[in-house]
Motif scaffolding. Structure first.
Motif, PDB file in Angstrom:
ATOM      1  N   LYS A   1      -1.694   0.998 -12.488  1.00 54.26           N
ATOM      2  CA  LYS A   1      -2.096   1.736 -13.325  1.00 54.26           C
ATOM      3  C   LYS A   1      -2.902   1.145 -14.063  1.00 54.26           C
ATOM      4  CE  LYS A   1      -2.606   5.213 -15.921  1.00 54.26           C
ATOM      5  NZ  LYS A   1      -2.906   6.615 -15.353  1.00 54.26           N
ATOM      6  N   LEU A   2      -2.029  -0.101 -13.665  1.00 54.51           N
ATOM      7  CA  LEU A   2      -3.188  -1.730 -14.627  1.00 54.51           C
ATOM      8  C   LEU A   2      -3.977  -2.047 -13.805  1.00 54.51           C
ATOM      9  CD1 LEU A   2      -0.051  -4.013 -16.845  1.00 54.51           C
ATOM     10  CD2 LEU A   2      -1.163  -2.555 -17.580  1.00 54.51           C
TER      11      LEU A   2
ATOM     12  N   SER B   1      -3.436   2.967  -3.186  1.00 50.59           N
ATOM     13  CA  SER B   1      -3.881   1.680  -2.760  1.00 50.59           C
ATOM     14  C   SER B   1      -5.054   1.523  -2.676  1.00 50.59           C
ATOM     15  CB  SER B   1      -3.235   1.099  -1.280  1.00 50.59           C
ATOM     16  OG  SER B   1      -3.813   2.432  -0.881  1.00 50.59           O
ATOM     17  N   LEU B   2      -6.783   2.574  -2.240  1.00 54.26           N
ATOM     18  CA  LEU B   2      -7.701   3.425  -2.400  1.00 54.26           C
ATOM     19  C   LEU B   2      -7.949   3.400  -3.717  1.00 54.26           C
ATOM     20  CD1 LEU B   2      -8.381   5.184   0.503  1.00 54.26           C
ATOM     21  CD2 LEU B   2      -8.285   2.816   0.480  1.00 54.26           C
ATOM     22  N   HIS B   3      -9.165   3.043  -4.001  1.00 51.94           N
ATOM     23  CA  HIS B   3     -10.280   3.253  -5.720  1.00 51.94           C
ATOM     24  C   HIS B   3     -10.044   4.900  -5.880  1.00 51.94           C
ATOM     25  CE1 HIS B   3     -11.235  -0.703  -6.824  1.00 51.94           C
ATOM     26  NE2 HIS B   3     -11.577  -1.012  -5.801  1.00 51.94           N
ATOM     27  N   THR B   4      -9.503   5.770  -6.847  1.00 54.38           N
ATOM     28  CA  THR B   4      -9.618   6.818  -6.735  1.00 54.38           C
ATOM     29  C   THR B   4     -11.378   8.006  -6.221  1.00 54.38           C
ATOM     30  OG1 THR B   4      -8.355   7.026  -8.459  1.00 54.38           O
ATOM     31  CG2 THR B   4      -9.584   9.084  -8.390  1.00 54.38           C
ATOM     32  N   ALA B   5     -12.433   7.288  -6.167  1.00 53.26           N
ATOM     33  CA  ALA B   5     -13.301   7.960  -6.506  1.00 53.26           C
ATOM     34  C   ALA B   5     -13.267   7.540  -4.368  1.00 53.26           C
ATOM     35  CB  ALA B   5     -14.933   7.315  -6.830  1.00 53.26           C
TER      36      ALA B   5
ATOM     37  N   THR C   1      -9.171  -0.108   7.110  1.00 53.38           N
ATOM     38  CA  THR C   1      -9.033  -0.798   8.613  1.00 53.38           C
ATOM     39  C   THR C   1      -8.719  -1.959   7.588  1.00 53.38           C
ATOM     40  OG1 THR C   1     -11.590  -1.041   8.190  1.00 53.38           O
ATOM     41  CG2 THR C   1     -10.268   0.114   9.788  1.00 53.38           C
ATOM     42  N   LYS C   2      -8.611  -3.365   8.177  1.00 53.96           N
ATOM     43  CA  LYS C   2      -8.748  -4.669   7.868  1.00 53.96           C
ATOM     44  C   LYS C   2      -9.784  -5.001   6.961  1.00 53.96           C
ATOM     45  CE  LYS C   2      -7.278  -9.355   8.730  1.00 53.96           C
ATOM     46  NZ  LYS C   2      -6.741 -10.212   9.540  1.00 53.96           N
ATOM     47  N   GLY C   3      -9.552  -5.437   5.790  1.00 53.04           N
ATOM     48  CA  GLY C   3     -10.410  -5.761   4.062  1.00 53.04           C
ATOM     49  C   GLY C   3     -11.906  -4.399   3.925  1.00 53.04           C
ATOM     50  N   ASP C   4     -10.811  -3.196   4.487  1.00 55.15           N
ATOM     51  CA  ASP C   4     -11.736  -1.943   4.365  1.00 55.15           C
ATOM     52  C   ASP C   4     -11.935  -2.252   1.996  1.00 55.15           C
ATOM     53  OD1 ASP C   4     -12.031   0.455   3.260  1.00 55.15           O
ATOM     54  OD2 ASP C   4     -11.085   1.319   4.824  1.00 55.15           O
ATOM     55  N   PRO C   5     -13.535  -2.296   2.004  1.00 57.63           N
ATOM     56  CA  PRO C   5     -13.638  -2.334   0.417  1.00 57.63           C
ATOM     57  C   PRO C   5     -13.112  -0.958  -0.414  1.00 57.63           C
ATOM     58  CG  PRO C   5     -15.569  -1.226   2.381  1.00 57.63           C
ATOM     59  CD  PRO C   5     -14.260  -1.390   2.473  1.00 57.63           C
ATOM     60  N   ARG C   6     -12.381   0.074  -0.052  1.00 61.56           N
ATOM     61  CA  ARG C   6     -11.969   0.835  -0.235  1.00 61.56           C
ATOM     62  C   ARG C   6     -10.722   0.277  -1.428  1.00 61.56           C
ATOM     63  NH1 ARG C   6     -11.207   5.682   3.384  1.00 61.56           N
ATOM     64  NH2 ARG C   6     -10.497   4.043   5.243  1.00 61.56           N
ATOM     65  N   VAL C   7     -10.038  -0.202  -0.907  1.00 56.41           N
ATOM     66  CA  VAL C   7      -8.661  -0.473  -0.710  1.00 56.41           C
ATOM     67  C   VAL C   7      -8.549  -1.937  -2.181  1.00 56.41           C
ATOM     68  CG1 VAL C   7      -6.458  -2.514   0.155  1.00 56.41           C
ATOM     69  CG2 VAL C   7      -8.325  -1.308   1.506  1.00 56.41           C
ATOM     70  N   THR C   8      -7.768  -1.481  -3.137  1.00 54.98           N
ATOM     71  CA  THR C   8      -7.680  -1.968  -4.602  1.00 54.98           C
ATOM     72  C   THR C   8      -6.925  -3.444  -4.495  1.00 54.98           C
ATOM     73  OG1 THR C   8      -5.132  -1.352  -4.853  1.00 54.98           O
ATOM     74  CG2 THR C   8      -7.791   0.075  -5.720  1.00 54.98           C
ATOM     75  N   ARG C   9      -7.464  -4.501  -5.203  1.00 55.31           N
ATOM     76  CA  ARG C   9      -6.327  -5.009  -5.470  1.00 55.31           C
ATOM     77  C   ARG C   9      -4.939  -5.231  -5.216  1.00 55.31           C
ATOM     78  NH1 ARG C   9      -8.756  -7.505 -10.553  1.00 55.31           N
ATOM     79  NH2 ARG C   9      -8.165  -5.989 -11.545  1.00 55.31           N
ATOM     80  N   VAL C  10      -4.590  -4.579  -5.831  1.00 55.48           N
ATOM     81  CA  VAL C  10      -2.817  -4.336  -6.056  1.00 55.48           C
ATOM     82  C   VAL C  10      -2.868  -3.310  -4.231  1.00 55.48           C
ATOM     83  CG1 VAL C  10      -0.936  -2.925  -6.613  1.00 55.48           C
ATOM     84  CG2 VAL C  10      -2.301  -4.256  -7.975  1.00 55.48           C
ATOM     85  N   GLY C  11      -3.141  -2.764  -4.116  1.00 53.45           N
ATOM     86  CA  GLY C  11      -3.271  -1.945  -2.921  1.00 53.45           C
ATOM     87  C   GLY C  11      -3.659  -2.984  -1.757  1.00 53.45           C
ATOM     88  N   ARG C  12      -4.035  -4.390  -1.222  1.00 48.70           N
ATOM     89  CA  ARG C  12      -3.879  -4.798  -0.493  1.00 48.70           C
ATOM     90  C   ARG C  12      -2.789  -5.350  -0.427  1.00 48.70           C
ATOM     91  NH1 ARG C  12      -9.450  -6.385  -3.378  1.00 48.70           N
ATOM     92  NH2 ARG C  12     -11.136  -5.809  -1.533  1.00 48.70           N
ATOM     93  N   ILE C  13      -2.247  -5.635  -1.698  1.00 51.07           N
ATOM     94  CA  ILE C  13      -0.407  -6.345  -1.514  1.00 51.07           C
ATOM     95  C   ILE C  13       0.436  -5.836  -0.807  1.00 51.07           C
ATOM     96  CG2 ILE C  13       1.360  -7.775  -2.657  1.00 51.07           C
ATOM     97  CD1 ILE C  13      -1.130  -8.577  -4.870  1.00 51.07           C
ATOM     98  N   ILE C  14      -0.206  -4.450  -1.441  1.00 52.37           N
ATOM     99  CA  ILE C  14       1.183  -3.399  -1.329  1.00 52.37           C
ATOM    100  C   ILE C  14       1.177  -2.652  -0.538  1.00 52.37           C
ATOM    101  CG2 ILE C  14       2.101  -2.846  -3.657  1.00 52.37           C
ATOM    102  CD1 ILE C  14      -0.063  -0.304  -3.275  1.00 52.37           C
ATOM    103  N   ARG C  15       0.647  -2.496   0.340  1.00 51.35           N
ATOM    104  CA  ARG C  15       0.225  -2.268   2.275  1.00 51.35           C
ATOM    105  C   ARG C  15       0.617  -3.627   2.887  1.00 51.35           C
ATOM    106  NH1 ARG C  15      -3.358   2.155   3.047  1.00 51.35           N
ATOM    107  NH2 ARG C  15      -3.505   1.650   4.724  1.00 51.35           N
ATOM    108  N   LYS C  16       0.452  -4.296   2.738  1.00 48.84           N
ATOM    109  CA  LYS C  16       0.389  -5.475   3.354  1.00 48.84           C
ATOM    110  C   LYS C  16       1.901  -5.505   3.668  1.00 48.84           C
ATOM    111  CE  LYS C  16       0.315 -10.196   4.184  1.00 48.84           C
ATOM    112  NZ  LYS C  16      -0.245 -11.785   3.619  1.00 48.84           N
ATOM    113  N   TYR C  17       2.566  -5.317   2.994  1.00 52.80           N
ATOM    114  CA  TYR C  17       4.669  -5.317   2.692  1.00 52.80           C
ATOM    115  C   TYR C  17       4.725  -4.512   2.114  1.00 52.80           C
ATOM    116  CZ  TYR C  17       3.569 -10.285   1.666  1.00 52.80           C
ATOM    117  OH  TYR C  17       3.477 -11.507   2.025  1.00 52.80           O
ATOM    118  N   SER C  18       4.230  -3.054   2.629  1.00 52.07           N
ATOM    119  CA  SER C  18       4.656  -1.780   3.041  1.00 52.07           C
ATOM    120  C   SER C  18       5.403  -1.189   1.265  1.00 52.07           C
ATOM    121  CB  SER C  18       4.935  -1.487   4.366  1.00 52.07           C
ATOM    122  OG  SER C  18       5.548  -1.822   5.602  1.00 52.07           O
ATOM    123  N   ILE C  19       5.234  -1.529   0.599  1.00 52.26           N
ATOM    124  CA  ILE C  19       5.200  -1.400  -1.144  1.00 52.26           C
ATOM    125  C   ILE C  19       4.895  -0.033  -0.900  1.00 52.26           C
ATOM    126  CG2 ILE C  19       5.966  -1.639  -3.111  1.00 52.26           C
ATOM    127  CD1 ILE C  19       5.191  -5.086  -1.800  1.00 52.26           C
ATOM    128  N   ASP C  20       3.690   0.305  -0.511  1.00 50.99           N
ATOM    129  CA  ASP C  20       3.274   1.546  -0.388  1.00 50.99           C
ATOM    130  C   ASP C  20       3.728   2.692   0.267  1.00 50.99           C
ATOM    131  OD1 ASP C  20       2.024   1.072   1.751  1.00 50.99           O
ATOM    132  OD2 ASP C  20       0.556   2.428   1.715  1.00 50.99           O
TER     133      ASP C  20
END
Length: 499
Positions: A331-332, A359-363, A374-393
């Motif tokens: 949210k932040l 984990s992606l920008h809404t738009a 894919t790896k380095g996908d610009p659609r992924v948010t900063r928090v999204g990169r972390i939670i996707r890496k560790y499957s938290i999403d």
């Protein structure tokens, strides 16, 4: 007697499993007895143990009246009852089939009790000797215990047959074909008190054409409607009363039902079967070749569902701090909802909405996953990169588990429009839809064996599906626990991106 007045029970099927063999995946799962039989087997064991205790207490009073206070004391009574309870299950004296619901065979119980009583009497004789009066009191205990057990279990069995059997212990059954063999099957089911099937209707391509089954069973539809009909049942028996020369039609039907909860049986010789009387047809029906069984029999489904509900509740409580912290971070970090919903196909191909942390920008969100992340996908948010890496999403999917859409362990549900090398998954892997035979899982055999991450190429997809098919063919509660125990290390030390 109506076909719906009977009980269902099947023999065990052989277990095999090879990834590339369609028949092995479809027919490999163990087809074991119903959970109801196990429950009532346990109930009869409890009844028998209670009968031993009750008869023992009465016999103890008789012993004290005869001046033999030490002969049948309470420690002796409860000690023998405990020994009986343990040995009854170690020696597997309680039937796993229909006999348990009919009152069971009292012989194994008498033999076990007789052995225990003989051992106890031999011990007492060696220590103190035995009088005829004392021997008579012990004999009265044995007779009273077995008689009480038999009477109680017959009463329970009567209640089961009249109030439970038809409603809960039968699987609905349909016939494909409208010929003399199909009629023989229907008559056999209706005339046999031990028949395991409840016929609900028949399918035939000759719509509106009169035949032997017309007026005997309801006409449901053509063969193409069998799959849609099977979706409305948790389990269904399908008898194919069609000539073996119609091989293409048989294969087509098996293909339609390949991931449905259906047991497909083939009547091998139509003229010979049609010539059987009702009694012979009923017996032959139980021995017909089985082309396919459901992925998991009822008691295994109960074990898996119970594990999902019980362990899932515990996991939800333990994950609550992580879920709340992740939601706040999302949210932040970027505007938009915290939870992302996406349609997926679950068991039997049924659609459900899967829950994930966004984990992606809404738009830039891709609801149908037309383009894989894919790896380095610009659609992924900063928090999204972390939670996707560790499957938290993926953690919100614990709600899907508790809702019954998913299981803790199973093949991972793929996005409907996901592609590998530009091709839909179903076009890449033959029999891909066999993954729908079980509930999708939060984690799976493929994930703990290094096949997490992108499935953007045909090779990656094939390897993942190969592991999924292995899991389906070799499911056990022990395998699920093994996967769950290895999931956390796989999350903390990922070797690839998220799925």
């Amino acid at each position: 007697m109506r076909a719906s007045d009977h009980l269902l029970m099947d023999e065990d099927a052989e277990e095999t499993g090879i990834f590339h063999d369609f028949a092995a995946v479809v027919g490999s799962e163990r087809f074991s007895p119903y959970v109801f039989v196990l429950v009532f087997g346990a109930l009869f064991c409890i009844i028998d143990t209670a009968a031993v205790i009750g008869a023992g207490l009465v016999s103890g009073e008789l012993a004290r009246y005869a001046g033999l206070e030490a002969s049948i004391s309470q420690p002796v009574i409860f000690g023998l009852a405990a020994a009986f309870l343990i040995l009854a299950w170690v020696l597997r004296i309680y039937p796993r089939r229909r006999a348990a619901l009919e009152g069971g065979e009292i012989g194994p119980v008498v033999r076990l009790l007789g052995g225990l009583f003989a051992g106890a009497l031999a011990t007492r004789f060696g220590e103190h000797g035995l009088s005829f009066v004392e021997l008579g009191v012990w004999a009265a205990w044995l007779v009273a215990a077995t008689a009480t057990a038999k009477i109680c279990r017959l009463l329970v069995a009567s209640v089961v047959r009249h109030n439970v059997g038809a409603a809960y212990l039968q699987r609905p059954t349909v016939v494909v074909g409208n010929n003399a063999a199909a009629l023989a099957l229907a008559r056999g089911v209706a005339s046999d008190e031990s028949s395991p099937y409840r016929l609900v209707g028949f399918f035939d391509d000759g719509q509106g054409r009169d035949g032997p089954l017309t007026g005997v069973l309801p006409y449901i539809g053509t063969l193409d409607a069998v799959a849609a009909f099977a979706e409305t049942y948790e389990e269904l028996d399908v008898f194919l009363a069609v000539p073996w020369t119609a091989g293409s039609r048989i294969l087509q039907l098996v293909e339609l039902l390949r991931f449905m909860p259906a047991t497909i049986r083939l009547i091998p010789d139509l003229p010979a079967f049609a010539a059987l009387d009702a009694r012979g047809a009923a017996a032959a029906a139980k021995l017909t070749p089985v082309l396919q069984t459901p992925p998991l029999p009822p008691y295994q489904r109960m074990v898996k569902a119970g594990t999902d509900l019980g362990l899932g509740t515990i996991v939800l409580v333990l994950l609550t701090p992580i879920l709340l912290g992740t939601a706040l971070a999302i949210k932040l970090d970027s505007p938009g909802p915290v939870i992302f919903r996406q349609p997926r196909r679950g068991q039997f191909g049924r659609l459900f909405s899967i829950y994930k942390f966004r984990s992606l920008h809404t738009a830039k969100a891709d609801t149908n996953a037309d383009t894989l992340v894919t790896k380095g996908d610009p659609r992924v948010t900063r928090v999204g990169r972390i939670i996707r890496k560790y499957s938290i999403d993926e953690l919100p999917q614990i709600i899907n588990v508790l809702k019954g859409d998913m299981s803790l362990v199973g093949p991972r549900p793929h996005a409907i429009m996901a592609k590998a090398d530009g091709k839909l998954y179903g076009d890449v892997v033959p029999n891909y839809s066999l993954r729908y035979r079980v509930k999708p899982g939060m984690t799976g055999w493929a994930q703990i064996n290094g096949w997490r991450g992108e499935t953007d190429t045909e090779e990656k997809l094939r390897k993942r599906v190969e592991f999924d098919f292995y899991y389906i063919s070799h499911w056990s509660w022990r395998l699920d626990l093994k996967i769950l125990c290895r999931t956390l290390p796989a999350m903390l030390f990922p070797s690839a991106g998220n799925s």
